[in-house]
Every structure is written in structure tokens, then in C-alpha cells.
Design an enzyme around this catalytic site. Structure first.
Site, PDB file in Angstrom:
ATOM      1  N   ASP A  10      -2.656   3.070  -8.107  1.00  0.00           N
ATOM      2  CA  ASP A  10      -1.300   2.729  -7.665  1.00  0.00           C
ATOM      3  C   ASP A  10      -1.375   1.875  -6.408  1.00  0.00           C
ATOM      4  O   ASP A  10      -2.357   1.928  -5.661  1.00  0.00           O
ATOM      5  CB  ASP A  10      -0.482   3.996  -7.382  1.00  0.00           C
ATOM      6  CG  ASP A  10       1.025   3.730  -7.351  1.00  0.00           C
ATOM      7  OD1 ASP A  10       1.467   2.642  -7.783  1.00  0.00           O
ATOM      8  OD2 ASP A  10       1.775   4.615  -6.894  1.00  0.00           O
ATOM      9  N   GLY A  11      -0.338   1.102  -6.202  1.00  0.00           N
ATOM     10  CA  GLY A  11      -0.195   0.294  -5.006  1.00  0.00           C
ATOM     11  C   GLY A  11       1.179   0.503  -4.414  1.00  0.00           C
ATOM     12  O   GLY A  11       2.113   0.918  -5.111  1.00  0.00           O
ATOM     13  N   GLU A  49      -1.594  -3.105  -6.328  1.00  0.00           N
ATOM     14  CA  GLU A  49      -1.821  -2.497  -7.643  1.00  0.00           C
ATOM     15  C   GLU A  49      -3.167  -2.955  -8.213  1.00  0.00           C
ATOM     16  O   GLU A  49      -3.933  -2.156  -8.744  1.00  0.00           O
ATOM     17  CB  GLU A  49      -0.694  -2.875  -8.615  1.00  0.00           C
ATOM     18  CG  GLU A  49       0.667  -2.335  -8.252  1.00  0.00           C
ATOM     19  CD  GLU A  49       0.907  -0.884  -8.626  1.00  0.00           C
ATOM     20  OE1 GLU A  49       0.006  -0.230  -9.185  1.00  0.00           O
ATOM     21  OE2 GLU A  49       2.019  -0.398  -8.351  1.00  0.00           O
ATOM     22  N   ASP A  74       0.756   2.472 -13.286  1.00  0.00           N
ATOM     23  CA  ASP A  74       2.203   2.369 -13.435  1.00  0.00           C
ATOM     24  C   ASP A  74       2.656   0.919 -13.259  1.00  0.00           C
ATOM     25  O   ASP A  74       3.837   0.635 -13.157  1.00  0.00           O
ATOM     26  CB  ASP A  74       2.941   3.311 -12.484  1.00  0.00           C
ATOM     27  CG  ASP A  74       2.760   2.967 -11.018  1.00  0.00           C
ATOM     28  OD1 ASP A  74       2.073   1.970 -10.686  1.00  0.00           O
ATOM     29  OD2 ASP A  74       3.295   3.709 -10.169  1.00  0.00           O
ATOM     30  N   HIS A 134       6.654   7.724 -10.764  1.00  0.00           N
ATOM     31  CA  HIS A 134       7.613   8.715 -10.267  1.00  0.00           C
ATOM     32  C   HIS A 134       8.207   9.553 -11.403  1.00  0.00           C
ATOM     33  O   HIS A 134       9.381   9.914 -11.380  1.00  0.00           O
ATOM     34  CB  HIS A 134       8.722   8.032  -9.460  1.00  0.00           C
ATOM     35  CG  HIS A 134       8.184   7.072  -8.450  1.00  0.00           C
ATOM     36  ND1 HIS A 134       7.523   7.487  -7.308  1.00  0.00           N
ATOM     37  CD2 HIS A 134       8.166   5.714  -8.436  1.00  0.00           C
ATOM     38  CE1 HIS A 134       7.149   6.416  -6.627  1.00  0.00           C
ATOM     39  NE2 HIS A 134       7.514   5.345  -7.279  1.00  0.00           N
ATOM     40  N   ASP A 144       0.391   7.634  -5.635  1.00  0.00           N
ATOM     41  CA  ASP A 144       1.550   7.139  -4.897  1.00  0.00           C
ATOM     42  C   ASP A 144       1.557   7.672  -3.469  1.00  0.00           C
ATOM     43  O   ASP A 144       1.785   6.922  -2.516  1.00  0.00           O
ATOM     44  CB  ASP A 144       2.835   7.529  -5.629  1.00  0.00           C
ATOM     45  CG  ASP A 144       4.069   6.982  -4.937  1.00  0.00           C
ATOM     46  OD1 ASP A 144       4.236   5.748  -4.920  1.00  0.00           O
ATOM     47  OD2 ASP A 144       4.851   7.787  -4.397  1.00  0.00           O
TER      48      ASP A 144
END
Length: 168
Positions: A10-11, A49, A74, A134, A144
Site C-alpha cells: 500500500d501507499g 503504491e 489496493d 479500507h 495502510d
């Protein structure tokens, strides 16, 4: 040696562009094995990301693992870029369908090289899966949290396979 089965990435970015953070969590069958994170003072969410995926694949490659791995992201940008768009970009000389230079080419080239290298050594090619951000997925939620902490300049402690503090 513990076998990594899943990699989550994730970023995060405060502003776009702005301060950013990335995170990777590599999982064995038993659970989280290695967490990685980092930051950039001025970046974009897409670059963070991509950096997360690059860090996870680099760590995996450097361990010399041969067992199959699934990468969860994501980011539709990362997923579609590495699984669908990149072949056309390379064929067209790193120009996209709109005939403009591909953004983040430096990172795409690195991600492509890592993917090709790993697909040569793993017992089956990397599998890329989209996970909705999320949505309660524990791997995505942990990434995250890590990425946001790095973006804010307040990195949280990371888990390490060997008990040491991983790079960040």
C-alpha cells in the site's frame, strides 16, 4: 527458511503530490513475517503504491525463494499496469494509449524487471490480486497503517522475520 505466501502492499500520500509513505507486509502461513516501510518528502500516491510493490518483490527476490507467491494491492494502477498495460507500453516505446510518455517509467521498469526475474525463479508466476482498500482485509489495513505513519513522518515499529528492525 520461512516460506512467504502472500505480499500486501500500500501507499499513502498527504496531498498529491506531497509527503508520502509506502508499506509492504510479507506473510507466511503462520501470519505476518516481515514488514517494510518508507517515505518520500515529495511524491505521489501512485509512486508510493509502486514503491511498496518494488520493496516487497526485492525482499522476496533477495531471499531466493522458489515457492509461489500472491501479491495483494489496493491500487488498480499497479495491478493493471503490471498485468495488462506494461506490454503495450514497452511495445510502443514507453508511450501510453494516448500517445503520451508513461508516467513513473523509472518505477515501472524496475517493477517489470523484478516481476520477470521472479517469474523465472518461482515455481509459478506471481499472482496479482486486487483487494479493495479500507474494506477490513487485515493485510491491507496493516499496510495502510504503516504507510500513513511513514507519510506523516511518524513511522510505527515494524515486525521483522529475524527480530531485527527492518529498513524503513
Amino acid at each position: 527458511m520461512a516460506i512467504i505466501q502472500r505480499i500486501y502492499t500500500d501507499g499513502a500520500c498527504s496531498g498529491n503530490p506531497g509527503p508520502g509513505g509506502w508499506a509492504t507486509v510479507l506473510y507466511t502461513a503462520e501470519g505476518p513475517a516481515q514488514e517494510l516501510g518508507g517515505r518520500a518528502a515529495q511524491t505521489t500516491n501512485n509512486r508510493m503504491e509502486m514503491q511498496a510493490a518494488i520493496a516487497g518483490l526485492t525482499w522476496l527476490r533477495d531471499r531466493g525463494q522458489r515457492d509461489a507467491v500472491t501479491v495483494y494491492t489496493d491500487s488498480e494502477y499497479v495491478l493493471k499496469g503490471i498485468t495488462q498495460w506494461i506490454a503495450g507500453w514497452k511495445r510502443r516505446g514507453w508511450v501510453n494509449a494516448a500517445k503520451k510518455p508513461v508516467l513513473n517509467r523509472d518505477l515501472w521498469e524496475l517493477l517489470d524487471t523484478l516481476t520477470l526475474d521472479l517469474n523465472q525463479t518461482l515455481d509459478r508466476p506471481l499472482r496479482w490480486i486486487y483487494v479493495r482498500g479500507h474494506s477490513g482485509d487485515p493485510g491491507n489495513e496493516r499496510c495502510d497503517t504503516i504507510a500513513r505513519s511513514f507519510a506523516a513522518g511518524r513511522p510505527i515499529p515494524l515486525k521483522s522475520l529475524d527480530g531485527s528492525t527492518p529498513p524503513g
